[in-house]
Design a protein around this motif. Structure first.
Motif, short mmCIF file in Angstrom:
data_model
loop_
_atom_site.label_atom_id
_atom_site.label_comp_id
_atom_site.label_asym_id
_atom_site.label_seq_id
_atom_site.Cartn_x
_atom_site.Cartn_y
_atom_site.Cartn_z
N LEU A 1 55.28 22.73 11.88
CA LEU A 1 56.35 22.97 10.90
C LEU A 1 56.94 21.65 10.36
O LEU A 1 57.47 21.62 9.27
N ALA A 2 56.87 20.62 11.18
CA ALA A 2 57.40 19.32 10.74
C ALA A 2 56.73 18.23 11.56
O ALA A 2 56.40 18.45 12.73
N THR A 3 56.56 17.09 10.94
CA THR A 3 55.93 15.99 11.68
C THR A 3 56.51 14.66 11.21
O THR A 3 57.29 14.62 10.26
N ILE B 1 68.12 16.10 15.73
CA ILE B 1 68.95 17.31 15.69
C ILE B 1 69.17 17.76 14.25
O ILE B 1 69.04 18.95 13.93
N GLN B 2 69.45 16.81 13.37
CA GLN B 2 69.72 17.17 11.98
C GLN B 2 68.54 17.91 11.35
O GLN B 2 68.72 18.91 10.65
N LYS B 3 67.33 17.45 11.62
CA LYS B 3 66.16 18.08 11.01
C LYS B 3 65.77 19.37 11.74
O LYS B 3 65.46 20.38 11.10
N LEU C 1 64.04 16.82 2.89
CA LEU C 1 62.77 16.90 3.62
C LEU C 1 62.99 17.31 5.07
O LEU C 1 63.87 16.78 5.74
N ILE C 2 62.15 18.24 5.54
CA ILE C 2 62.19 18.54 6.97
C ILE C 2 61.02 17.80 7.59
O ILE C 2 59.91 18.31 7.69
N ALA C 3 61.28 16.55 7.91
CA ALA C 3 60.26 15.64 8.45
C ALA C 3 61.00 14.56 9.23
O ALA C 3 62.23 14.48 9.17
#
Ligand code: KG4
Ligand code: ZN
Length: 346
Positions: free
Chosen positions: A158-160, A256-258, A210-212
Motif C-alpha cells: 500500500l505504501a513504500t 505515524i502521519q502517513k 502522497l502516502i509514501a
C-alpha cells in the motif's frame, strides 16, 4: 522430479539475505519451531559502518555449514528445504541457495524459495496462528512498506519508501556520528536520554498528500546539524543524545502521519503488525500502540529475537506455502532486488 509436497516431517529453512546466517527446523504439521540457530556478522561489519557484501558472503560460507552440522541428527526426518531467494544481496543469497539445493539433492526432497519480506511478515506467527487480514508495517534495513495481507498468496503493497529505509536511516545517522553498525539499537539507546526538541528536524513529506515514505532528506538534516556543531569529532555526549532523540522523533512522526491515513482507510482490517529489524524499536512500538488504540485496532509486535533476520520466520512462511502452493513454489532463482512500489503484490 518431486511432485508431492510433504505435509509432515521437518522443514529445514535457511536465511542468508544479508549479514545473518541462520538455520531452523520447523515441524510441518504442528508448525512448531524445533531448532533455531543464528550467527550474526555485526561485529565484522561494524568496522566499516555497514554491510560489505563480499565479506558477508565469505562469512556465510563458513557459518552455514557449521550451523548445518547441528541439524544432522534430524536429517532423516527432514522432508523439505526452504531458502530465502530475495530481496537481499545476491552474493549472500547464493550461499543459502547453494546449500538448499545440495541438501535437497542429497536427501531427494523438495526445495522451495521464500520471499524475504513475506518471511518478516510471518515472523509474527512463529509461535502462534496466522491472523488475517492484517496490515503489516515492514520496517527493516532494506525496506519500509505497509502491506495489506489477506493470506500467503495475497499481499498487496500500500505504501513504500521513495529512497532510504527506516533501518538504513538509523544506520547512516549512527555512521555520521562515528558510531558502530547496526545503528538502530545505538540510536535508540542514545535517544532515550536525549532532548528531542533541541534540534528541530523536518518531518518528511509533511505537507504532501502522497502516502509514501522518504528518509533521505531527514538524514541530510542530521548531517547539517552535525556540521553546524563542528563535525562529528566535536560532538559532546549530550549532543549525540539530543541528535539521536530529535532524529528518532522525526522518523516516528513521519511514519505515524502517513500510516495513520492507511489505518483510517482500511476500516475492515482490525489487526496491525510491525515487523522487521527496526520493529524492535520501543519508541516506534509505543507510537503505533497509541495510533492503533486511537483507531480501535489491535497492534501485534514480534518477539525481539525474531525482529531481525532469522530462519525461523522463513520456515514458518514456507509451511503456509506448502499448504497453499502456487506454480512457482520450486523457483530458486536468486532475485536480489526488485523495485517494489505501491500497488504491487509481494
Ligand atoms: O530486518 P533486518 O534484520 O534486516 C533487513 O532485512 O534489512 O533489519 C536490520 C535493520 C538495521 O538497519 C538496523 O539498524 C535496524 O534494523 N534496527 C533498528 C533497531 N534494531 C535494529 N532500527 C531502529 N531501532 C532499533 N532498535
Ligand atoms: Zn530482513
Amino acid at each position: 522430479m518431486i511432485e508431492k509436497l510433504p505435509d509432515s516431517g521437518l522443514l529445514l529453512s535457511i536465511e542468508s539475505s544479508c549479514d545473518d546466517s541462520s538455520l531452523a527446523l520447523t515441524d510441518i504439521d504442528s508448525k512448531k519451531l524445533i531448532l533455531h540457530k543464528k550467527i550474526s556478522q555485526e561485529i565484522e561489519h561494524s568496522h566499516y559502518g555497514g554491510v560489505v557484501p563480499e565479506l558477508a558472503s565469505r562469512l556465510h560460507a563458513v557459518a552455514l555449514p557449521k550451523l548445518l552440522e547441528s541439524t544432522l541428527s534430524y536429517m532423516k526426518d527432514i522432508t523439505a528445504v526452504a531458502v530465502t531467494t530475495g530481496p537481499g544481496l545476491s552474493v549472500t543469497l547464493n550461499e543459502g541457495v547453494m546449500m538448499a539445493k545440495t541438501v535437497a539433492k542429497l536427501q531427494n526432497i523438495p526445495a522451495i524459495g521464500v520471499h524475504h519480506l513475506k518471511g518478516h511478515i510471518y515472523s509474527l506467527f512463529i509461535e502462534k496462528d496466522t491472523k488475517f487480514p492484517m496490515l503489516s508495517i515492514v520496517i527493516s534495513g532494506g525496506h519500509t512498506m505497509v502491506v495489506k495481507v489477506k493470506n500467503i498468496n495475497s499481499m498487496e503493497i500500500l505504501a513504500t519508501t521513495m529512497d532510504d529505509s527506516v533501518g538504513e536511516s538509523f544506520d547512516k545517522v549512527a555512521k555520521m556520528m562515528g558510531l558502530g553498525y547496526p545503528g538502530g539499537p545505538i540510536i535508540e539507546a542514545l535517544a532515550s536520554k536525549g532532548d528531542a526538541s533541541r534540534f528541530p528536524m523536518p518531518v518528511p513529506l509533511r505537507n504532501s498528500p502522497l502516502i509514501a515514505f522518504s528518509l533521505s532528506g531527514l538524514k541530510n538534516a542530521v548531517r547539517l546539524t552535525i556540521e553546524k556543531l563542528g563535525g562529528k569529532e566535536q560532538l559532546t555526549e549530550q549532543d549525540m543524545h539530543d541528535i539521536a532523540a530529535s532524529f528518532q522523533k522525526a522518523v516516528i512522526e513521519h511514519l505515524i502521519q502517513k500510516i495513520k491515513k492507511i489505518v483510517a482507510n482500511e476500516k475492515e482490517i482490525k489487526d496491525v503488525s510491525i515487523v522487521g529489524g527496526a520493529g524492535a524499536n520501543l519508541a516506534i512500538r509505543e507510537a503505533f500502540e497509541n495510533l492503533c488504540n486511537q483507531y480501535g485496532k489491535r497492534l501485534h509486535t514480534v518477539k525481539l529475537e525474531y525482529c531481525s533476520d532469522n530462519a525461523a520466520m522463513i520456515g514458518r512462511c514456507a509451511i503456509d506455502m506448502l499448504k497453499y502452493p502456487t506454480e512457482d513454489i520450486f523457483n530458486l532463482k536468486v532475485t536480489p532486488s526488485k523495485k517494489l512500489s505501491s500497488g504491487m503484490k509481494l
